[in-house]
Motif scaffolding. Structure first.
Motif, PDB file in Angstrom:
ATOM      1  N   ARG A  35     -23.336  -8.002  14.471  1.00 59.69           N
ATOM      2  CA  ARG A  35     -23.579  -7.567  13.093  1.00 59.69           C
ATOM      3  C   ARG A  35     -22.363  -6.846  12.521  1.00 59.69           C
ATOM      4  NH1 ARG A  35     -25.464  -2.218  10.815  1.00 59.69           N
ATOM      5  NH2 ARG A  35     -25.720  -2.676   8.607  1.00 59.69           N
ATOM      6  N   GLU A  36     -21.729  -5.993  13.344  1.00 63.95           N
ATOM      7  CA  GLU A  36     -20.545  -5.285  12.866  1.00 63.95           C
ATOM      8  C   GLU A  36     -19.421  -6.266  12.568  1.00 63.95           C
ATOM      9  OE1 GLU A  36     -19.404  -1.972  11.251  1.00 63.95           O
ATOM     10  OE2 GLU A  36     -21.165  -1.948  12.557  1.00 63.95           O
ATOM     11  N   ALA A  37     -19.322  -7.319  13.376  1.00 67.65           N
ATOM     12  CA  ALA A  37     -18.322  -8.352  13.115  1.00 67.65           C
ATOM     13  C   ALA A  37     -18.570  -9.003  11.762  1.00 67.65           C
ATOM     14  CB  ALA A  37     -18.355  -9.404  14.221  1.00 67.65           C
ATOM     15  N   ALA A  38     -19.834  -9.307  11.460  1.00 67.45           N
ATOM     16  CA  ALA A  38     -20.165  -9.936  10.178  1.00 67.45           C
ATOM     17  C   ALA A  38     -19.841  -9.017   9.010  1.00 67.45           C
ATOM     18  CB  ALA A  38     -21.642 -10.335  10.158  1.00 67.45           C
ATOM     19  N   VAL A  39     -20.146  -7.732   9.147  1.00 65.73           N
ATOM     20  CA  VAL A  39     -19.802  -6.780   8.091  1.00 65.73           C
ATOM     21  C   VAL A  39     -18.291  -6.775   7.880  1.00 65.73           C
ATOM     22  CG1 VAL A  39     -19.747  -4.334   7.469  1.00 65.73           C
ATOM     23  CG2 VAL A  39     -21.826  -5.323   8.448  1.00 65.73           C
ATOM     24  N   ASP A  40     -17.530  -6.802   8.973  1.00 68.12           N
ATOM     25  CA  ASP A  40     -16.068  -6.757   8.865  1.00 68.12           C
ATOM     26  C   ASP A  40     -15.507  -7.976   8.143  1.00 68.12           C
ATOM     27  OD1 ASP A  40     -15.637  -4.287   9.978  1.00 68.12           O
ATOM     28  OD2 ASP A  40     -15.188  -5.022  11.984  1.00 68.12           O
TER      29      ASP A  40
END
Length: 684
Positions: free
Chosen positions: A487-492
């Protein structure tokens, strides 16, 4: 017609064995030994609990498990007391949930068998955005499993019953006890006799799994299908119409749960059409349902075309009504104040409405997170929201505690998830999207679970053990870490540092920070949200801007108001800052954005490497399917990075840091691709 124990058993047997196509979800285990299951009472639910224990038993051969109905004060709702020899509950549904918990602990090799397991929320509900023509709004896994178009609309087949049974079983295994069968943008036709008869058939299948049936209803139904000249909630003919309709429903479905209502939002009719309030409309429906024990879930997702910051509008409309809703009305609030974005601060309505039942609404289907293409484990998002401190009743007033009855003693506690289920063989379009369905159910049952615990369970249940070697533990660890980072990757690679709603038009899939056609409502366009110009970027929601910070309780309002104390993950949500603003890393804001976008791309490429290493641990069919999805996600992440950085670069004329990879796409090509998709209606 009620479903008999023998029919249920026959359906369970006929579910059959599939190839490793994901159809069995996290329920793949088969018994490795025999077990004796005893219970002094018989019922369809208890019979299913027995069958599940016998079919998936992984414990000692010949072991005896007693299912016991009792009145234990320590147990709440459908909670259960678990030991190695006994499952005890105050309800039959609790015995079924206990059976699945016992099996889960066996299959994940948990040593913690003894304890009390009470649900965090009384009502744990899936919202299906399924249309009566069989399509699914914001669904990415095929057609509806409940509704069919044309001549097949009212025919109930054995295949339908089989699929509904499998669906009910999956929900029961994670504690979900309610289902809204149709879209919140509801057709009034759902309340006509033909459709209600089909609802009855579905309810008969769901009931033995402890699942109540709910319907989303159109507020204008009395005038559209009822022959009345108005749908004014204070009109006595309208009041009588709803009471009669409710009585009609309960004759067909004695355990009917109630209504979900989207009113005066995005063109849907509501009480404001007649000069009435949301409370007037909700209470009228609640009065019709109250004698039968039904509830109204009234969505707070409202916003009007106005100059007021869209992030403020739900709070502005609902806070003045706090304390005026009936006790069988629950206001359903999206996790954030905008619309299921990759990251948002929690909605300020949580904790603020002290005199009203409030329930969180999460989105399991990935409308804004890559549909069924991107691997994004959403438990980390939901955990972040549930653990957010509102400070409404002092430190520790988390969203979870403000909604589960710990702080405010509302009559019903509830939580809803917008379902990602469809007719695809693997149910969710992406094998890893199944983890989000699983995670919602687990968090709805226990909102103190961590994302890591849930991921660990799901990986072990879904992929099983290859052998008893350390390599298996390495596989579980690697895939679990991938999920927790996703999820953090997608936000980034989409919208870091508080950017939000900069998607391409309509389909909410790819990047579109440029999209702002003339004549379009400003709050439907990305520039409304990112506000990029030559001076900087971000939405000023401080006291000098829209003042959305004032809707949060202290110390949050003060913390959010100051860019030096505002968490950087929300920085551009609350602040319009210059491109050279100095970040905590020492970089400028522009360079920090560039590093986040590049980091997201690199993380997804890393996911590909991790997954490729897992080939010997995963069956060929699922391995290839996930590998293909990750390849497309990696390409999409690159497009997101290139589109956003090249677009914003037009305003600031600053270079991308030279130690980062250069864009590989041209901005004009990405804009043309987006426009072509709009013309062709793709990804809608």
């Amino acid at each position: 017609m009620k479903t008999s124990i023998f029919s249920l058993f026959f359906i369970l047997i006929c579910i059959g064995l599939h190839a490793e196509d994901g159809h069995k979800l996290w329920l793949r285990a088969q018994s490795t030994s025999t077990v004796n299951v005893e219970c002094s009472k018989q019922s369809p639910i208890i019979e299913i609990a027995k069958i599940e224990l016998q079919n998936m038993w992984q414990g000692k051969a010949g072991h005896t498990v007693v299912l016991k109905l009792a009145k234990t004060k320590k147990l709440q709702g459908d909670g259960f007391l678990l030991s190695e020899n006994q499952i005890e509950s105050n309800t039959e549904a609790g015995l079924l949930y206990g059976a699945f918990e016992m099996l889960r602990k066996q299959q994940t090799q948990s040593s913690d068998f003894n304890g009390i397991f009470n649900p965090s929320y009384d009502l744990r509900i899936l919202n299906h955005w399924d249309n009566l023509d069989g399509t699914i709004e914001r669904g990415y896994a095929g057609q509806s499993i409940f509704w069919h178009p044309g001549s097949e609309a009212f025919k109930v087949t054995q295949e339908d019953k089989k699929r509904w049974t499998e669906y009910a079983r999956a929900n029961a295994s994670i504690g979900i006890n309610g289902t809204v069968l149709n879209n919140v943008n509801a057709s009034p036709k759902i309340l006509t006799p033909e459709y209600l008869n089909r609802v009855r058939e579905i309810a008969d299948i769901l009931r033995p799994y402890g699942i109540q049936t709910y319907l989303a209803v159109n507020f204008a139904s009395p005038s559209v299908i009822g022959g009345l000249s108005t749908s004014d909630p204070l009109n006595q003919e309208v009041v009588a119409w709803w009471k009669n309709k409710v009585n009609e429903i309960y004759k067909l479905i004695p355990d009917f749960g109630g209504f979900l209502v989207k009113a005066n939002s995005e063109g849907q009719p509501g009480p404001q059409n007649f000069g009435r309030t949301h409370a007037d409309g909700a209470n009228m429906m609640a009065d019709a349902l109250k004698a039968q024990g039904g509830i109204v879930m009234w969505r707070a997702f409202v916003y009007n075309p106005s100059d007021e910051d869209r992030a403020k509008q739900a709070y502005s409309e609902f806070m003045p009504l706090d304390g005026t809703f009936s006790d069988n009305v629950i206001v359903q609030v999206k996790n954030g104040p905008i619309d299921f974005q990759p990251r948002e601060p929690f909605s300020p309505l949580f904790g603020a409405m002290k005199g009203t039942g409030v329930m969180p609404e999460f989105q399991i289907t990935q409308e804004y997170l890559g549909h069924s293409v991107h691997m994004v484990f959403l438990a980390t998002m939901w955990e972040e929201v549930l653990n957010s401190d509102t400070f409404q009743e002092g430190k520790g007033s988390t969203v979870a505690r403000c909604t589960d009855g710990s702080i405010f003693k509302q009559k019903y506690s509830a939580i809803a998830g917008v379902s990602n289920v469809g007719s695809d063989i693997n149910w969710c379009g992406h094998h890893f999207a199944q983890a989000n369905w699983y995670a919602f159910g687990r968090l709805a049952w226990d909102n103190t679970l961590t994302s890591e615990q849930i991921a660990d369970e799901w990986v072990k249940l879904t992929f099983g053990k290859v052998s008893n070697t350390e390599d298996d533990a390495d596989f579980v660890k690697a895939i679990k870490e991938l999920m927790l980072d996703s999820r953090e990757a997608a936000v980034d690679y989409m919208m870091p540092l508080g950017l939000h709603h900069i998607f391409a038009a309509h389909h909410h899939y790819g990047p579109g920070p440029w999209w702002a056609p003339s004549g379009m409502r400003k709050d439907w366009t990305p520039p409304y949200y990112h506000r990029a110009d030559s001076l900087g970027i971000g939405f000023n929601r401080t006291t000098s801007g829209s003042n959305a910070v004032s809707q949060y309780h202290q110390p949050l309002s003060q913390q959010f108001n100051d860019p030096e104390t505002c968490p950087e993950k929300y920085l551009l949500w609350f602040h319009h800052l210059p491109w050279d603003y100095k970040m905590k890393s020492g970089r400028t804001l522009w360079d920090e954005l560039c590093f986040h976008y590049d980091s997201g791309v690199q993380k997804v490429r890393g996911f590909q490497k991790i997954w490729d290493k897992s080939e010997s641990y995963v069956d060929t069919e699922r391995f290839a399917a996930v590998q293909k999805k990750l390849r497309e996600q990696s390409l999409n992440a690159q497009e997101w990075k290139d589109a956003c950085l090249l677009y914003f670069q037009q305003f600031n004329q600053l270079p991308i840091p030279y130690d980062l990879e250069r864009p590989v796409n041209k901005l004009e090509d990405l804009i043309e691709k987006d426009e072509k998709q709009i013309r062709e209606g793709r990804r809608n």
